[in-house]
Write a protein that holds these residues in place. Structure first.
Motif, short mmCIF file in Angstrom:
data_model
loop_
_atom_site.label_atom_id
_atom_site.label_comp_id
_atom_site.label_asym_id
_atom_site.label_seq_id
_atom_site.Cartn_x
_atom_site.Cartn_y
_atom_site.Cartn_z
N LYS A 115 -46.49 57.01 -16.47
CA LYS A 115 -46.02 55.85 -15.70
C LYS A 115 -44.62 55.49 -16.20
CE LYS A 115 -50.54 53.92 -14.81
NZ LYS A 115 -50.76 53.44 -13.50
N LEU A 116 -43.77 55.07 -15.28
CA LEU A 116 -42.39 54.73 -15.62
C LEU A 116 -42.33 53.70 -16.75
CD1 LEU A 116 -39.38 55.05 -15.11
CD2 LEU A 116 -39.58 53.36 -13.27
N ALA A 117 -43.25 52.76 -16.76
CA ALA A 117 -43.26 51.72 -17.80
C ALA A 117 -43.43 52.31 -19.20
CB ALA A 117 -44.38 50.72 -17.53
N PHE A 170 -29.42 55.95 -12.67
CA PHE A 170 -30.13 55.87 -11.41
C PHE A 170 -30.96 54.60 -11.42
CE2 PHE A 170 -29.25 60.28 -12.21
CZ PHE A 170 -28.86 60.78 -10.99
N ALA A 171 -31.05 53.95 -10.28
CA ALA A 171 -31.89 52.74 -10.18
C ALA A 171 -33.34 53.12 -10.42
CB ALA A 171 -31.72 52.10 -8.81
N ARG A 172 -34.07 52.26 -11.10
CA ARG A 172 -35.49 52.52 -11.35
C ARG A 172 -36.27 52.74 -10.05
NH1 ARG A 172 -37.63 50.02 -16.82
NH2 ARG A 172 -39.63 50.38 -15.85
N GLY A 173 -35.82 52.09 -8.98
CA GLY A 173 -36.46 52.25 -7.69
C GLY A 173 -36.34 53.66 -7.11
N GLN A 174 -35.38 54.44 -7.60
CA GLN A 174 -35.21 55.81 -7.14
C GLN A 174 -36.17 56.78 -7.83
OE1 GLN A 174 -30.67 55.60 -7.81
NE2 GLN A 174 -30.96 57.29 -6.35
N VAL A 175 -36.77 56.36 -8.93
CA VAL A 175 -37.65 57.24 -9.71
C VAL A 175 -38.93 57.50 -8.92
CG1 VAL A 175 -38.99 57.52 -11.83
CG2 VAL A 175 -36.69 56.50 -11.91
N VAL A 176 -39.23 58.78 -8.69
CA VAL A 176 -40.46 59.15 -7.98
C VAL A 176 -41.47 59.81 -8.91
CG1 VAL A 176 -39.39 59.34 -5.71
CG2 VAL A 176 -39.50 61.35 -7.19
N GLY A 177 -41.03 60.17 -10.11
CA GLY A 177 -41.98 60.77 -11.05
C GLY A 177 -41.40 60.89 -12.45
N VAL A 178 -42.27 60.74 -13.42
CA VAL A 178 -41.93 60.95 -14.83
C VAL A 178 -42.97 61.90 -15.37
CG1 VAL A 178 -41.62 59.87 -17.09
CG2 VAL A 178 -41.02 58.60 -15.02
N ARG A 179 -42.52 62.93 -16.09
CA ARG A 179 -43.41 63.95 -16.62
C ARG A 179 -43.13 64.15 -18.11
NH1 ARG A 179 -47.15 64.79 -12.67
NH2 ARG A 179 -47.62 66.77 -13.65
N LEU A 206 -33.79 53.97 -20.84
CA LEU A 206 -34.39 53.23 -19.74
C LEU A 206 -34.14 51.75 -19.96
CD1 LEU A 206 -36.25 53.67 -17.23
CD2 LEU A 206 -38.19 53.27 -18.75
N SER A 207 -33.61 51.08 -18.93
CA SER A 207 -33.42 49.63 -19.00
C SER A 207 -34.30 48.98 -17.94
CB SER A 207 -31.95 49.28 -18.77
OG SER A 207 -31.61 49.42 -17.40
N LYS A 208 -34.19 47.67 -17.80
CA LYS A 208 -34.99 46.96 -16.80
C LYS A 208 -34.64 47.40 -15.38
CE LYS A 208 -35.86 42.79 -19.44
NZ LYS A 208 -35.69 41.34 -19.52
N SER A 209 -33.40 47.86 -15.18
CA SER A 209 -32.98 48.19 -13.82
C SER A 209 -32.59 49.66 -13.61
CB SER A 209 -31.80 47.30 -13.41
OG SER A 209 -30.72 47.47 -14.31
N THR A 210 -32.31 50.38 -14.68
CA THR A 210 -31.84 51.76 -14.50
C THR A 210 -32.53 52.76 -15.44
OG1 THR A 210 -30.03 51.56 -16.11
CG2 THR A 210 -29.52 51.00 -13.82
N ALA A 211 -32.46 54.00 -15.00
CA ALA A 211 -32.88 55.14 -15.84
C ALA A 211 -31.63 55.98 -16.05
CB ALA A 211 -33.96 55.95 -15.15
#
Length: 147
Positions: free
Chosen positions: A90-92, A137-146, A116-121
């Motif tokens: 999970k991104l968190a 990149f905005a956190r909203g753009q993240v579709v997956g973390v592996r 990783l910040s509150k708003s960007t990766a």
């Protein structure tokens, strides 16, 4: 003695993903600053493709994974294929060294998480403005973390 061996094996198994992630981040940083035109010969030799003519973020990640002792996904040249790499996180709970896949308009991009910040990766990866660099990149753009 068997209990000690079991505990040692469990300890190594739990640390392996962290060591591999740290290895991927360290490997990616070794290429930082290389550009697809200015350093074409170096990147071409490392990637096996001409980065000035081919989208290469997935190729770069394949190189980094192999150099870190990991196996890239079968179609590693496509950024979206990295959604099948390792285990989902999970991104968190993302950590530096995790592989992050982001949506960019109609396509995808893949890189190694640097911060990783509150708003960007912040990702270090290939084919970011034509080179290997850290980009946000905005956190909203993240579709997956592996991992």
């Amino acid at each position: 003695m068997k209990v000690l061996a079991f505990l040692a094996a469990a300890y190594v198994a739990l640390l392996t993903p962290d060591l591999a992630n740290a290895g991927m981040l360290a490997q990616a940083q070794q290429y930082r600053g290389l550009h697809e035109v200015k350093n074409n010969k170096t990147l071409r030799a490392a990637l096996g493709i001409n980065p000035a003519r081919t989208p290469w973020c997935g190729h770069f990640m394949g190189l980094i994974a192999r150099k870190s002792g990991r196996k890239p996904p079968q179609s590693f040249s496509f950024a979206r294929s990295w959604l099948r790499f390792g285990a989902p996180v999970k991104l968190a709970y993302a950590r530096a060294g995790d592989v992050v896949i982001v949506r960019t308009g109609r396509g995808y991009h893949v890189g190694v998480l640097s911060a990783l910040s509150k708003s960007t990766a912040q990702l270090i990866g290939g084919n970011q403005s034509g080179g290997v660099k850290v980009s946000q990149f905005a956190r909203g753009q993240v579709v997956g973390v592996r991992r």
